[in-house]
Design a protein around this motif. Structure first.
Motif, short mmCIF file in Angstrom:
data_model
loop_
_atom_site.label_atom_id
_atom_site.label_comp_id
_atom_site.label_asym_id
_atom_site.label_seq_id
_atom_site.Cartn_x
_atom_site.Cartn_y
_atom_site.Cartn_z
N ARG A 29 -14.78 -1.49 -8.88
CA ARG A 29 -14.17 -2.88 -8.33
C ARG A 29 -14.83 -3.21 -7.22
O ARG A 29 -15.04 -4.48 -6.28
CB ARG A 29 -13.15 -2.90 -7.80
CG ARG A 29 -11.46 -3.29 -9.00
CD ARG A 29 -10.17 -3.42 -9.08
NE ARG A 29 -9.22 -4.05 -8.07
CZ ARG A 29 -9.04 -5.18 -8.66
NH1 ARG A 29 -8.93 -5.60 -10.30
NH2 ARG A 29 -8.43 -6.63 -7.88
N SER A 30 -14.24 -1.96 -6.09
CA SER A 30 -15.96 -2.50 -5.46
C SER A 30 -17.36 -3.10 -4.95
O SER A 30 -17.55 -3.60 -5.23
CB SER A 30 -15.31 -0.62 -4.37
OG SER A 30 -16.14 -1.15 -3.48
N SER A 31 -17.66 -1.62 -5.78
CA SER A 31 -18.82 -2.15 -6.55
C SER A 31 -19.17 -3.83 -6.85
O SER A 31 -19.92 -4.60 -7.12
CB SER A 31 -19.82 -1.28 -7.49
OG SER A 31 -19.83 -0.44 -7.29
N THR A 73 -13.87 -14.68 -8.44
CA THR A 73 -12.70 -13.37 -7.20
C THR A 73 -11.73 -14.09 -7.88
O THR A 73 -10.78 -13.08 -8.02
CB THR A 73 -13.19 -13.72 -5.88
OG1 THR A 73 -14.48 -13.37 -5.86
CG2 THR A 73 -12.22 -12.93 -5.03
N ARG A 112 -17.26 -6.29 -6.48
CA ARG A 112 -17.48 -6.98 -5.33
C ARG A 112 -18.78 -7.37 -4.71
O ARG A 112 -18.88 -7.83 -4.54
CB ARG A 112 -15.75 -6.44 -4.73
CG ARG A 112 -14.41 -7.16 -4.81
CD ARG A 112 -13.28 -6.94 -3.92
NE ARG A 112 -12.20 -6.75 -4.36
CZ ARG A 112 -11.33 -7.89 -4.63
NH1 ARG A 112 -12.56 -8.83 -3.85
NH2 ARG A 112 -10.86 -8.40 -4.98
N ARG A 113 -19.37 -6.11 -4.47
CA ARG A 113 -20.67 -5.96 -3.70
C ARG A 113 -21.76 -7.27 -4.85
O ARG A 113 -22.25 -8.04 -4.18
CB ARG A 113 -21.04 -4.83 -3.56
CG ARG A 113 -20.00 -4.15 -2.12
CD ARG A 113 -21.92 -3.01 -1.65
NE ARG A 113 -21.32 -1.86 -3.14
CZ ARG A 113 -19.70 -1.48 -3.10
NH1 ARG A 113 -19.42 -0.85 -2.20
NH2 ARG A 113 -20.69 -0.22 -3.64
N PHE A 145 -10.43 -10.67 -10.03
CA PHE A 145 -9.99 -9.84 -9.13
C PHE A 145 -8.33 -10.30 -8.65
O PHE A 145 -7.34 -9.13 -8.46
CB PHE A 145 -10.80 -9.61 -7.82
CG PHE A 145 -11.86 -9.28 -8.24
CD1 PHE A 145 -12.08 -8.26 -8.54
CD2 PHE A 145 -13.20 -10.03 -7.96
CE1 PHE A 145 -13.37 -7.42 -8.82
CE2 PHE A 145 -14.91 -9.20 -8.55
CZ PHE A 145 -14.42 -8.30 -8.45
N HIS A 175 1.14 -1.30 -0.45
CA HIS A 175 -0.23 -0.19 -0.11
C HIS A 175 0.81 1.11 0.46
O HIS A 175 1.84 0.78 0.19
CB HIS A 175 -0.41 0.01 1.04
CG HIS A 175 0.10 -0.03 2.62
ND1 HIS A 175 0.53 -1.06 3.13
CD2 HIS A 175 0.11 1.46 3.22
CE1 HIS A 175 0.82 -0.36 4.60
NE2 HIS A 175 0.67 0.74 4.58
N GLU A 208 -11.36 1.76 -8.41
CA GLU A 208 -11.18 1.36 -7.33
C GLU A 208 -12.81 1.05 -7.37
O GLU A 208 -13.01 0.33 -6.45
CB GLU A 208 -10.12 1.95 -6.47
CG GLU A 208 -10.83 1.64 -5.35
CD GLU A 208 -10.44 -0.43 -5.23
OE1 GLU A 208 -10.84 -0.85 -4.23
OE2 GLU A 208 -9.03 -0.66 -5.96
N ALA A 209 -13.68 2.64 -7.24
CA ALA A 209 -15.26 2.23 -7.27
C ALA A 209 -15.78 1.63 -7.66
O ALA A 209 -16.88 0.40 -7.43
CB ALA A 209 -15.91 3.86 -7.89
N SER A 220 -20.88 -10.31 -4.98
CA SER A 220 -20.79 -11.19 -3.48
C SER A 220 -22.24 -12.23 -3.51
O SER A 220 -23.00 -13.17 -2.52
CB SER A 220 -20.55 -10.28 -2.13
OG SER A 220 -21.91 -9.64 -2.12
#
Length: 174
Positions: free
Chosen positions: A110-112, A129, A114-115, A133, A81, A107-108, A118
């Motif tokens: 990728r985050s969406s 994933t 991932r949700r 990912f 990081h 990143e937004a 799930s």
């Protein structure tokens, strides 16, 4: 011709491929360069005892690189990081750096995703994933999931179909 002379040809022929392999997995140019250098340093030390045994020398080099990368990821010496600056004035964006707005958007997304992933069944979510990912190959995913490569491809296709359903209708088709 000495081993060192013949090794120079091996280095010139395969350095870019080893670097690309490591850069693709680390997403860190400096770390990939360091690991590439160490890969060839180790290869040079073992070059005199290298026996082809029917496999290309590139496979041997990538094996060394993969082992170094695994050791690197296991060690606590590196954290993957970027440290947060005390102020935004510390950021210096060069022409080669990605646009900060693009990084935030990426990143937004990728985050969406991932949700949404799930919401799939557990096996499909795990497969998607790993493949997208974690950027694993079908072979790597099949080993991790203890399934055949064909089963992983089928699971991946069903997962993508389910994702399409979720994204277009909001529900997973049975």
């Amino acid at each position: 011709m000495t081993d060192r002379d013949s090794f120079a040809g091996v280095y010139r022929a395969h350095r870019a491929a080893v670097f690309q392999y490591l850069h693709h997995r680390t997403r860190d140019r400096d770390l990939a360069e360091d690991l590439t250098s160490e890969t060839f340093a180790r290869a040079l030390r073992g070059y005199g005892s290298y026996v082809a045994r029917g496999t290309p020398i590139r496979a041997w080099l990538v094996t060394i690189a993969r082992n170094l990368l695994a050791d690197e990821l296991k060690s606590a010496r590196h954290r993957y990081h970027a440290p947060l600056p005390d102020s935004f004035d510390e950021f210096r964006w060069t022409s080669g750096s990605p646009d900060p707005a693009e990084l935030v958007c990426r990143e937004a997304v990728r985050s969406s995703m991932r949700r949404v992933v799930s919401r799939l069944n557990a096996e499909q979510a795990r497969c998607i994933t790993m493949r997208y990912f974690d950027e694993r190959t079908v072979a790597e995913t099949s080993v991790a999931m203890r399934r055949s490569a064909g089963a992983v491809r089928a699971l991946q296709n069903r997962g993508i179909h389910s994702l399409r359903e979720v994204l277009t209708t909001g529900a997973i088709a049975s």
